[in-house]
Design an enzyme around this catalytic site. Structure first.
Site, PDB file in Angstrom:
ATOM      1  N   HIS A  63      56.415  34.440  67.228  1.00 22.86           N
ATOM      2  CA  HIS A  63      57.084  33.174  67.772  1.00 22.86           C
ATOM      3  C   HIS A  63      58.247  33.481  68.853  1.00 22.86           C
ATOM      4  CE1 HIS A  63      60.729  33.571  65.314  1.00 22.86           C
ATOM      5  NE2 HIS A  63      59.819  33.836  64.534  1.00 22.86           N
TER       6      HIS A  63
ATOM      7  N   ASP B 254      60.204  31.704  70.690  1.00 22.80           N
ATOM      8  CA  ASP B 254      62.083  30.958  69.494  1.00 22.80           C
ATOM      9  C   ASP B 254      62.837  31.587  68.058  1.00 22.80           C
ATOM     10  OD1 ASP B 254      59.923  29.621  67.299  1.00 22.80           O
ATOM     11  OD2 ASP B 254      61.273  28.982  66.458  1.00 22.80           O
TER      12      ASP B 254
ATOM     13  N   ASP C 211      64.030  39.000  65.106  1.00 26.38           N
ATOM     14  CA  ASP C 211      62.888  38.119  64.160  1.00 26.38           C
ATOM     15  C   ASP C 211      63.237  37.754  66.001  1.00 26.38           C
ATOM     16  OD1 ASP C 211      61.480  36.164  63.070  1.00 26.38           O
ATOM     17  OD2 ASP C 211      63.558  35.285  62.493  1.00 26.38           O
TER      18      ASP C 211
ATOM     19  N   GLU D 283      58.695  28.137  65.695  1.00 26.38           N
ATOM     20  CA  GLU D 283      58.863  28.404  64.362  1.00 26.38           C
ATOM     21  C   GLU D 283      59.671  28.542  63.151  1.00 26.38           C
ATOM     22  OE1 GLU D 283      58.199  31.968  60.507  1.00 26.38           O
ATOM     23  OE2 GLU D 283      60.514  31.457  62.860  1.00 26.38           O
ATOM     24  N   GLU D 284      61.454  28.989  63.845  1.00 23.03           N
ATOM     25  CA  GLU D 284      62.291  28.931  62.917  1.00 23.03           C
ATOM     26  C   GLU D 284      62.586  27.455  62.993  1.00 23.03           C
ATOM     27  OE1 GLU D 284      63.730  30.985  61.943  1.00 23.03           O
ATOM     28  OE2 GLU D 284      63.310  33.202  64.196  1.00 23.03           O
TER      29      GLU D 284
ATOM     30  N   GLU E  17      56.598  39.750  62.219  1.00 21.66           N
ATOM     31  CA  GLU E  17      57.485  39.517  61.592  1.00 21.66           C
ATOM     32  C   GLU E  17      57.741  40.687  61.291  1.00 21.66           C
ATOM     33  OE1 GLU E  17      59.849  36.952  61.406  1.00 21.66           O
ATOM     34  OE2 GLU E  17      57.927  35.286  61.866  1.00 21.66           O
TER      35      GLU E  17
END
Length: 374
Positions: free
Chosen positions: A69, A71, A101, A133-134, A161
């Site tokens: 991701h 974001d 992350d 995603e967050e 991840e």
């Protein structure tokens, strides 16, 4: 470009969850197209955020997806010792929001693209970069819905991840919701003329606590810690002053489910308790904030066997945090977690990744690329 140079560029984009991400997407698209990738920019329903899906190699053959991701969480916490959106190198550490992350994985994947481009790939390598995603994996479902038009069904997806470069086979699913109870304001000396929204919410909270307690009785899955599904209220807000009958109360809650259990269904008893308040004159609104399924990949699955060979380590059975992997699996694509960095560094001031972790990720991805040769 080296991975560290790419990471520096990625960190400079303030791609905070829930905000427009056109700047980072445009840069990634240009980089990939310069190396011969076929790139698709896939707008989400929000109108200002997009997913990106790119392919190197033949699109009509089953290959592997590298997924991450774009974001990041906000960098508003006190304790940062430098600009969160400017990469800072100190010894072997690279500091900045999203380094672990999970822009570190994105940087390693992008740094490996020129090497993929030089290979005669019999199977494709896809890059699937998502948004939000967050916020509960909100972007990737829209990309997964488009995959049948973009490529042959993939053999598997590696979700990058932070895992210390150890493959992970499972995580719990999650559903989160916000419930709003509306009452009627008034002076606290005349409760007979008002309708206390906090008192109404108390019924909902009691049901949530009871549901959470019931889950500790099973079903169980020893893969996880704790080995059962869970439920909690994580946020509560209501009232304006002690002598005013509160006309509004809001609560946010989440459920985390072991494999085989629908996390959204775990919230059903709480939702029913909330909606029952309408019989007493309350207004009730239930809003789903996020939902994604659990991941459960057997150790004997071809993707698990492949990652064991590529990493030289036994996969870890499960982790407590959630990822987009469960959504890939629900879409019929085997998925596994494996990426650089440690999850314990994420969402904290002075988030960092180590240079050797980036290198280890590049090495793994190069090995995966060689698995796709003619």
């Amino acid at each position: 470009m080296q991975a560290i140079d790419i990471l520096e560029k990625l960190v400079s984009f303030r791609s905070v969850v829930g905000t427009p991400n056109d700047a980072i997407v445009d840069w990634v698209r240009s980089y990939l197209e310069a190396h011969g990738a076929i790139v698709h920019v896939l707008p989400g329903p929000e109108g200002d955020r997009v997913n990106l899906f790119a392919t190197l190699g033949p699109r009509d053959t089953a290959g592997y997806v590298l997924s991450g991701h774009m974001d990041v969480v906000p960098a508003t916490e006190p304790g940062w010792t430098s600009d969160p959106f400017r990469l800072r190198k100190e010894a072997n550490r690279l500091y900045g929001r999203g380094t672990t992350d999970m822009k570190g994985f994105l940087a390693a994947a992008l740094a490996t693209v020129p090497k993929f481009a030089e290979l005669t790939l019999a199977r494709p390598i896809h890059l699937a970069f998502s948004y939000d995603e967050e916020a509960g994996c909100r972007g990737v479902p829209h990309m997964l819905a488009r995959l049948p038009d973009l490529c042959a069904p993939p053999l598997g997806a590696v979700i990058g991840e932070p895992s210390g470069m150890q493959a992970i086979l499972a995580h719990k699913g999650k559903a989160a919701a916000k419930v709003t109870v509306e009452g009627r304001a008034g002076h606290s000396s005349r409760p007979d003329l008002g309708l206390n929204a906090i008192h109404g919410m108390a019924t909902v909270l009691t049901k949530a606590v009871a549901a959470a307690t019931a889950l500790t009785a099973g079903p169980f899955d020893a893969t996880f810690e704790p080995p059962y599904s869970s439920l909690q209220v994580g946020r509560l807000n209501g009232g304006r002053a002690v002598n005013i009958i509160p006309d509004l109360c809001e609560a946010e809650l989440e459920a985390r489910a072991i494999a085989g259990v629908d996390p959204r269904r775990l919230l059903t008893p709480v939702r029913e308790a909330a909606e029952a308040l309408t019989a007493d004159g309350y207004g009730v609104t239930w809003e789903e904030l996020s939902s994604y399924p659990a991941l459960s990949l057997p150790r004997t699955a071809p993707l698990a066997v492949l990652l064991r060979e590529l990493t030289g380590r036994e996969p870890l059975a499960a982790v407590s945090y959630g990822t987009e992997a469960g959504l890939f699996q629900r879409a019929g694509i085997d998925a596994i977690i494996c990426g650089p960095g440690e999850i314990g560094r994420a969402h904290k001031p002075d988030e960092y990744i180590c240079m050797e972790e980036l290198s280890a990720c590049e090495t793994l991805l190069e090995r995966l690329g060689r698995q796709c040769l003619a």
